[in-house]
Design a protein around this motif. Structure first.
Motif, short mmCIF file in Angstrom:
data_model
loop_
_atom_site.label_atom_id
_atom_site.label_comp_id
_atom_site.label_asym_id
_atom_site.label_seq_id
_atom_site.Cartn_x
_atom_site.Cartn_y
_atom_site.Cartn_z
N VAL A 129 0.69 -1.21 -0.02
CA VAL A 129 0.02 0.03 0.00
C VAL A 129 0.80 1.13 -0.05
O VAL A 129 0.15 2.26 0.26
N LYS A 130 2.20 1.24 -0.18
CA LYS A 130 2.98 2.26 -0.29
C LYS A 130 3.14 3.22 0.90
O LYS A 130 2.93 4.46 0.82
N ARG A 146 -5.67 4.23 3.54
CA ARG A 146 -4.88 2.96 2.94
C ARG A 146 -4.25 2.17 4.39
O ARG A 146 -3.98 0.95 4.32
N GLU A 163 -8.11 8.95 -7.21
CA GLU A 163 -6.86 8.22 -7.12
C GLU A 163 -6.83 7.05 -6.36
O GLU A 163 -6.57 5.85 -6.64
N THR A 164 -7.79 6.96 -5.17
CA THR A 164 -7.70 6.05 -4.26
C THR A 164 -8.58 4.77 -4.98
O THR A 164 -8.25 3.29 -4.60
N GLN A 171 -8.56 3.68 -8.02
CA GLN A 171 -7.56 2.88 -8.74
C GLN A 171 -6.43 2.15 -7.93
O GLN A 171 -6.10 1.02 -8.30
N GLU A 172 -6.28 2.85 -6.75
CA GLU A 172 -5.19 1.92 -5.85
C GLU A 172 -6.02 0.71 -5.32
O GLU A 172 -5.27 -0.33 -5.17
N LYS A 231 -6.22 -1.85 -7.87
CA LYS A 231 -4.82 -2.69 -8.22
C LYS A 231 -4.52 -3.45 -7.23
O LYS A 231 -3.96 -4.66 -7.19
#
Length: 370
Positions: A128-129, A148, A178-179, A181-182, A185
């Motif tokens: 989750v970076k 996240r 943006e979230t 898409q995260e 993924k």
């Protein structure tokens, strides 16, 4: 929907009913959810979507019916014994714990060894970076980062199903996109099954493989986003999903698979429909604003389609990526048109009060009983 018992029927909801006293919150729902898919429950406030999610997560027992996950009937089992985890809109992070401690909390509570806990937390932090933020407290993170952390805390326990209740509602529009898409993924990377509850149509359309639209405790249509948008099975679905032009009309006649509908003395339209209507039937005609085209009355462009109607522009709104028009077709019929601004053209000169032509194909509209 796939038949009960196939390999893809990872979650089977069978005739679920949930009553609170005299109120029926969920009314006899049967549904199959496939392994590895993102399934969204979409509906307005009070439609029953969160109640259904809580039963799937084991927080509430159904009044009737049962839920089977990966072949196991979960009836009567406490949430901690189910192969699921749930992420709430509030995130519910512990403010006094670091990111690393928050993520590993469930593993420590379950008695997982320190070495394995650290290994799994490190893996999820990387996924989750958030590795550079491992020692920070939630108050030192942005809204997207806290989201996240909550996600990581759920998936570190390796559930078979992750349930998300309005997961992105606290984020602003740009961060939410943006979230999304995260999340997708991570879902693909881990092969998890996601069940997402949301009232946000755009969020459901963006994330879901399939959507179940709920109303008054029932699922009224299930399908991929494109199917629900392009082929709604009822006036309720057509009106609920996306923007819509809708008009009352009377069937004038049938020409093969084309139905002619009179909206007013000035306006009759041709609609491609797969079923017959009797002359004189009252109907509702619907069409999406982006399906219509607008042309200046003196334009050299010659639209070639079944419906070409003269009108007068009542309103123009430039929105950046698109321009919205309201056009009076006469007899009280006003249509909304949404055109993408792909390139500069003669249409930039169309203004309120201008005479125009509005065109759209017969297949771009739907008919429903009035």
């Amino acid at each position: 929907m796939m038949n009960s018992g196939t390999q893809s029927d990872f979650i089977r909801i069978e005739n679920i009913v949930k009553k609170f006293g005299e109120v029926t919150a969920v009314n006899n729902i049967s549904l199959n959810i496939h392994q590895g898919e993102v399934f969204c429950l979409l509906g307005g406030s009070g439609s029953g979507k969160s109640t259904l999610l809580r039963m799937l997560a084991g927080f509430d027992d159904p009044t009737e019916g049962r839920v089977i996950i990966d072949g196991d009937d979960i009836s009567g089992k406490p949430p901690e014994r189910l192969p699921v985890n749930m992420m709430f809109q509030s995130y519910a992070l512990f403010p006094h714990m670091t990111v690393e401690k928050n993520i590993g909390y469930g593993l420590r509570r379950d008695g997982v060894s320190k070495a394995e806990t650290k290994q799994r937390v490190d893996e999820i932090l990387e996924l989750v970076k958030l590795t550079p933020f491992a020692s920070r407290k939630p108050s030192q993170l942005s809204g997207g980062q806290r989201q996240r952390v909550a996600l990581a805390r759920c998936i570190v326990k390796r559930p078979k199903v992750l349930m998300l209740d309005e997961p992105l509602g606290a984020l602003d529009k740009k961060l939410r996109e943006e979230t999304q898409q995260e999340l997708l993924k991570i879902q693909r990377d881990l092969g998890l099954t996601f069940i997402v509850v949301t009232h946000d149509q755009e969020e459901a359309m963006t994330m879901a493989d399939r959507i179940g639209i709920m109303d008054m405790g029932q699922i009224v249509q299930v399908g991929p986003p494109r199917e629900l948008y392009e082929n709604p099975n009822s006036m309720f679905i057509a009106d609920f999903v996306g923007s819509l032009n809708k008009f009352k009309g009377v069937v004038q006649g049938q020409e093969g698979d084309i139905t002619v509908v009179r909206l007013s003395e000035e306006v009759s339209l041709k609609i491609h429909t797969g079923f017959e209507h009797n002359t004189g039937d009252e109907v509702m005609l619907t069409t999406r604003p982006e399906k219509l085209e607008i042309f200046a009355a003196d334009s050299d462009a010659k639209p070639t389609t079944q419906n070409i109607v003269d009108g007068t522009v009542a309103f123009v709104s430039y929105m950046g990526e698109q321009t919205n028009y309201s056009v009076d077709l006469g007899g009280g019929v006003i249509v909304r048109i949404a055109e993408q601004n792909h390139h500069m053209s003669t249409k930039v000169s169309i203004a309120a009060g201008d005479k125009v032509k509005v065109a759209w194909p017969a297949r771009a509209s739907h008919l429903f009983s009035a």
